[in-house]
Design a protein around this motif. Structure first.
Motif, PDB file in Angstrom:
ATOM      1  N   ASP A  35       3.205   2.415  -0.408  1.00 59.29           N
ATOM      2  CA  ASP A  35       2.697   1.139  -0.917  1.00 59.29           C
ATOM      3  C   ASP A  35       2.760   1.097  -2.440  1.00 59.29           C
ATOM      4  O   ASP A  35       3.149   0.084  -3.036  1.00 59.29           O
ATOM      5  CB  ASP A  35       1.253   0.918  -0.448  1.00 59.29           C
ATOM      6  N   GLU A  36       2.370   2.187  -3.066  1.00 62.38           N
ATOM      7  CA  GLU A  36       2.421   2.260  -4.524  1.00 62.38           C
ATOM      8  C   GLU A  36       3.859   2.209  -5.022  1.00 62.38           C
ATOM      9  O   GLU A  36       4.150   1.630  -6.077  1.00 62.38           O
ATOM     10  CB  GLU A  36       1.751   3.553  -4.999  1.00 62.38           C
ATOM     11  N   ARG A  37       4.756   2.803  -4.257  1.00 60.02           N
ATOM     12  CA  ARG A  37       6.162   2.828  -4.659  1.00 60.02           C
ATOM     13  C   ARG A  37       6.739   1.426  -4.704  1.00 60.02           C
ATOM     14  O   ARG A  37       7.450   1.067  -5.649  1.00 60.02           O
ATOM     15  CB  ARG A  37       6.966   3.687  -3.682  1.00 60.02           C
ATOM     16  N   ARG A  38       6.439   0.616  -3.701  1.00 67.62           N
ATOM     17  CA  ARG A  38       6.960  -0.745  -3.681  1.00 67.62           C
ATOM     18  C   ARG A  38       6.438  -1.552  -4.874  1.00 67.62           C
ATOM     19  O   ARG A  38       7.193  -2.329  -5.486  1.00 67.62           O
ATOM     20  CB  ARG A  38       6.583  -1.422  -2.358  1.00 67.62           C
ATOM     21  N   GLN A  39       5.175  -1.371  -5.213  1.00 71.12           N
ATOM     22  CA  GLN A  39       4.627  -2.073  -6.368  1.00 71.12           C
ATOM     23  C   GLN A  39       5.291  -1.601  -7.657  1.00 71.12           C
ATOM     24  O   GLN A  39       5.581  -2.407  -8.557  1.00 71.12           O
ATOM     25  CB  GLN A  39       3.119  -1.842  -6.439  1.00 71.12           C
ATOM     26  N   ALA A  40       5.528  -0.273  -7.764  1.00 72.66           N
ATOM     27  CA  ALA A  40       6.185   0.269  -8.960  1.00 72.66           C
ATOM     28  C   ALA A  40       7.595  -0.277  -9.102  1.00 72.66           C
ATOM     29  O   ALA A  40       8.051  -0.597 -10.206  1.00 72.66           O
ATOM     30  CB  ALA A  40       6.205   1.796  -8.889  1.00 72.66           C
ATOM     31  N   GLU A  41       8.294  -0.404  -7.988  1.00 76.19           N
ATOM     32  CA  GLU A  41       9.657  -0.941  -8.026  1.00 76.19           C
ATOM     33  C   GLU A  41       9.663  -2.397  -8.465  1.00 76.19           C
ATOM     34  O   GLU A  41      10.539  -2.821  -9.233  1.00 76.19           O
ATOM     35  CB  GLU A  41      10.304  -0.788  -6.651  1.00 76.19           C
ATOM     36  N   ARG A  42       8.699  -3.188  -7.989  1.00 76.51           N
ATOM     37  CA  ARG A  42       8.621  -4.597  -8.405  1.00 76.51           C
ATOM     38  C   ARG A  42       8.340  -4.706  -9.903  1.00 76.51           C
ATOM     39  O   ARG A  42       8.938  -5.539 -10.601  1.00 76.51           O
ATOM     40  CB  ARG A  42       7.543  -5.321  -7.598  1.00 76.51           C
ATOM     41  N   ARG A  43       7.429  -3.858 -10.406  1.00 76.72           N
ATOM     42  CA  ARG A  43       7.144  -3.875 -11.846  1.00 76.72           C
ATOM     43  C   ARG A  43       8.372  -3.490 -12.649  1.00 76.72           C
ATOM     44  O   ARG A  43       8.660  -4.078 -13.702  1.00 76.72           O
ATOM     45  CB  ARG A  43       5.988  -2.925 -12.163  1.00 76.72           C
ATOM     46  N   LEU A  44       9.114  -2.505 -12.141  1.00 73.39           N
ATOM     47  CA  LEU A  44      10.300  -2.034 -12.853  1.00 73.39           C
ATOM     48  C   LEU A  44      11.349  -3.136 -12.952  1.00 73.39           C
ATOM     49  O   LEU A  44      11.934  -3.356 -14.023  1.00 73.39           O
ATOM     50  CB  LEU A  44      10.874  -0.817 -12.128  1.00 73.39           C
ATOM     51  N   TYR A  75       8.379  10.869 -15.543  1.00 71.52           N
ATOM     52  CA  TYR A  75       7.264  10.679 -14.616  1.00 71.52           C
ATOM     53  C   TYR A  75       6.020  10.164 -15.335  1.00 71.52           C
ATOM     54  O   TYR A  75       5.265   9.355 -14.795  1.00 71.52           O
ATOM     55  CB  TYR A  75       6.945  11.996 -13.906  1.00 71.52           C
ATOM     56  N   GLU A  76       5.804  10.633 -16.562  1.00 70.55           N
ATOM     57  CA  GLU A  76       4.611  10.188 -17.278  1.00 70.55           C
ATOM     58  C   GLU A  76       4.654   8.689 -17.549  1.00 70.55           C
ATOM     59  O   GLU A  76       3.601   8.041 -17.629  1.00 70.55           O
ATOM     60  CB  GLU A  76       4.424  10.974 -18.569  1.00 70.55           C
ATOM     61  N   GLU A  77       5.844   8.104 -17.665  1.00 66.33           N
ATOM     62  CA  GLU A  77       5.947   6.672 -17.891  1.00 66.33           C
ATOM     63  C   GLU A  77       5.618   5.881 -16.629  1.00 66.33           C
ATOM     64  O   GLU A  77       4.997   4.820 -16.685  1.00 66.33           O
ATOM     65  CB  GLU A  77       7.339   6.310 -18.404  1.00 66.33           C
ATOM     66  N   TRP A  78       6.062   6.387 -15.487  1.00 67.42           N
ATOM     67  CA  TRP A  78       5.685   5.752 -14.223  1.00 67.42           C
ATOM     68  C   TRP A  78       4.159   5.691 -14.092  1.00 67.42           C
ATOM     69  O   TRP A  78       3.596   4.653 -13.723  1.00 67.42           O
ATOM     70  CB  TRP A  78       6.255   6.532 -13.040  1.00 67.42           C
ATOM     71  N   ILE A  79       3.508   6.814 -14.383  1.00 65.60           N
ATOM     72  CA  ILE A  79       2.060   6.902 -14.186  1.00 65.60           C
ATOM     73  C   ILE A  79       1.311   6.085 -15.233  1.00 65.60           C
ATOM     74  O   ILE A  79       0.326   5.397 -14.923  1.00 65.60           O
ATOM     75  CB  ILE A  79       1.629   8.373 -14.195  1.00 65.60           C
ATOM     76  N   ARG A  80       1.754   6.110 -16.478  1.00 63.79           N
ATOM     77  CA  ARG A  80       1.096   5.302 -17.519  1.00 63.79           C
ATOM     78  C   ARG A  80       1.173   3.811 -17.186  1.00 63.79           C
ATOM     79  O   ARG A  80       0.208   3.072 -17.372  1.00 63.79           O
ATOM     80  CB  ARG A  80       1.756   5.562 -18.870  1.00 63.79           C
ATOM     81  N   GLU A  81       2.317   3.388 -16.710  1.00 64.50           N
ATOM     82  CA  GLU A  81       2.468   1.975 -16.368  1.00 64.50           C
ATOM     83  C   GLU A  81       1.557   1.608 -15.210  1.00 64.50           C
ATOM     84  O   GLU A  81       0.939   0.532 -15.205  1.00 64.50           O
ATOM     85  CB  GLU A  81       3.919   1.688 -15.999  1.00 64.50           C
ATOM     86  N   ARG A  82       1.434   2.488 -14.238  1.00 68.94           N
ATOM     87  CA  ARG A  82       0.561   2.212 -13.101  1.00 68.94           C
ATOM     88  C   ARG A  82      -0.885   2.061 -13.561  1.00 68.94           C
ATOM     89  O   ARG A  82      -1.605   1.162 -13.115  1.00 68.94           O
ATOM     90  CB  ARG A  82       0.687   3.354 -12.084  1.00 68.94           C
ATOM     91  N   ILE A  83      -1.316   2.928 -14.464  1.00 72.48           N
ATOM     92  CA  ILE A  83      -2.684   2.848 -14.984  1.00 72.48           C
ATOM     93  C   ILE A  83      -2.893   1.551 -15.755  1.00 72.48           C
ATOM     94  O   ILE A  83      -3.918   0.885 -15.615  1.00 72.48           O
ATOM     95  CB  ILE A  83      -2.982   4.060 -15.885  1.00 72.48           C
ATOM     96  N   ALA A  84      -1.905   1.178 -16.571  1.00 73.72           N
ATOM     97  CA  ALA A  84      -2.028  -0.020 -17.401  1.00 73.72           C
ATOM     98  C   ALA A  84      -2.127  -1.285 -16.562  1.00 73.72           C
ATOM     99  O   ALA A  84      -2.838  -2.225 -16.920  1.00 73.72           O
ATOM    100  CB  ALA A  84      -0.848  -0.112 -18.361  1.00 73.72           C
ATOM    101  N   VAL A  85      -1.424  -1.326 -15.428  1.00 75.10           N
ATOM    102  CA  VAL A  85      -1.371  -2.543 -14.607  1.00 75.10           C
ATOM    103  C   VAL A  85      -2.433  -2.539 -13.517  1.00 75.10           C
ATOM    104  O   VAL A  85      -3.126  -3.540 -13.306  1.00 75.10           O
ATOM    105  CB  VAL A  85       0.030  -2.703 -13.981  1.00 75.10           C
ATOM    106  N   GLU A  86      -2.578  -1.426 -12.814  1.00 75.22           N
ATOM    107  CA  GLU A  86      -3.460  -1.367 -11.656  1.00 75.22           C
ATOM    108  C   GLU A  86      -4.793  -0.673 -11.931  1.00 75.22           C
ATOM    109  O   GLU A  86      -5.703  -0.728 -11.108  1.00 75.22           O
ATOM    110  CB  GLU A  86      -2.752  -0.641 -10.507  1.00 75.22           C
ATOM    111  N   GLY A  87      -4.884   0.014 -13.075  1.00 73.88           N
ATOM    112  CA  GLY A  87      -6.101   0.756 -13.370  1.00 73.88           C
ATOM    113  C   GLY A  87      -6.007   2.204 -12.920  1.00 73.88           C
ATOM    114  O   GLY A  87      -5.052   2.618 -12.248  1.00 73.88           O
ATOM    115  N   ASP A  88      -7.001   2.992 -13.287  1.00 80.71           N
ATOM    116  CA  ASP A  88      -7.028   4.417 -12.943  1.00 80.71           C
ATOM    117  C   ASP A  88      -7.365   4.590 -11.465  1.00 80.71           C
ATOM    118  O   ASP A  88      -7.955   3.707 -10.834  1.00 80.71           O
ATOM    119  CB  ASP A  88      -8.061   5.132 -13.810  1.00 80.71           C
TER     120      ASP A  88
END
Length: 279
Positions: free
Chosen positions: A197-206, A129-142
């Motif tokens: 909405d966040e889930r779809r973006q995370a899936e595209r990044r993955l 889970y920490e990797e999902w969240i770190r990637e979200r911060i790196a791409v989309e910001g806090d």
């Protein structure tokens, strides 16, 4: 400088091989059959089917010795789960004692792994889970946790930290890296921790990251290299070979047409006392 790094990488690979070989002699009795089928040719995918996470290193030293110095020095590369290249991997592997896990958590062995010729491969289904969240911060910001994560995930984090859900919801995502949230953050799962909405973006990044990693592996085969990895992308606990992963097919499509696939299976003999016997 590049030459020095190359020499250090060779010595590093040699040291790791000797350590693996010593560990194998200490804990297992290995009987390796079929090495004559490996001609040592380049552009080969050494495809291992394994029951346990620690199975792949067991036959590796013997295979590298059979292939010769070029294989030991760097011709054979390896595929490994992508979260092994990030901060926190050592802590997720060494979970006890907790004080040691906490000391290991900030350490990243990613540069060392890359120097040894190991390629990251993203898992399309689960990751910490920490990797999902770190990637979200790196791409989309806090962002506030409550605007990104599901109510269930917020409840789990609040339970781990003995806090109110409302307290966790207003925290920036970057604050979830604190140790008190680690019992949940270290767990593995899919993008379902995010709102739709966040889930779809995370899936595209993955998917984009997975394609990049697989193309990197295929590129090494095109460079006349050899890859040692698992075409299933998972364990085979019952000994049955699972369907080949889509990633494996993608690698072969992008690899040279004359790429060879050499299957390797690990079989245990538990019908004896002492060190387990492996074939």
């Amino acid at each position: 400088m590049r030459r020095v790094a190359s020499v250090l990488a060779v010595f590093g690979r040699l040291a790791v091989m000797l350590i693996l070989d010593a560990g194998r002699h200490a804990f297992y009795r290995l009987e390796l059959r079929g090495l004559e089928h490996d001609t040592g040719a380049s552009r080969t995918y050494l495809a291992i089917f394994h029951k346990r996470d620690l199975d792949p290193p067991v036959p590796l030293p013997a295979i590298l010795r059979h292939r010769g110095w070029r294989a030991i020095a760097g011709d054979v590369h390896f595929a490994m789960r992508a979260d092994g290249f990030t901060h926190g991997f050592l802590a997720r592997i060494v979970t006890r004692p907790r004080w040691l896990a906490r000391l290991l958590r900030p350490i990243s062995v990613g540069p060392i792994l890359r120097g040894l010729g190991i390629h990251p491969l993203v898992d399309l289904h689960i990751r910490p889970y920490e990797e999902w969240i770190r990637e979200r911060i790196a791409v989309e910001g806090d962002a506030p946790a409550g605007s990104v994560l599901t109510a269930e995930m917020l409840c789990d984090l609040a339970w781990a930290a003995h806090e109110l859900v409302e307290t966790v919801a207003v925290l920036p995502l970057s604050r979830l890296d604190k140790w008190r949230y680690y019992p949940v953050m270290r767990l593995q799962g899919g993008p379902e921790i995010f709102e739709p909405d966040e889930r779809r973006q995370a899936e595209r990044r993955l998917v984009a990251n997975a394609r990049r990693d697989l193309d990197d592996v295929a590129h090494w085969l095109r460079e006349d290299g050899t890859i040692y990895g698992s075409p299933e992308g998972r364990l085979s606990p019952d000994g049955r070979v699972s369907p080949m992963s889509g990633g494996f097919h993608r690698v072969l499509r992008a690899a040279p047409a004359d790429t060879r696939v050499l299957p390797i299976a690990v079989v245990y003999d538990f019908m004896r006392s002492g060190r387990p016997r492996l074939f």
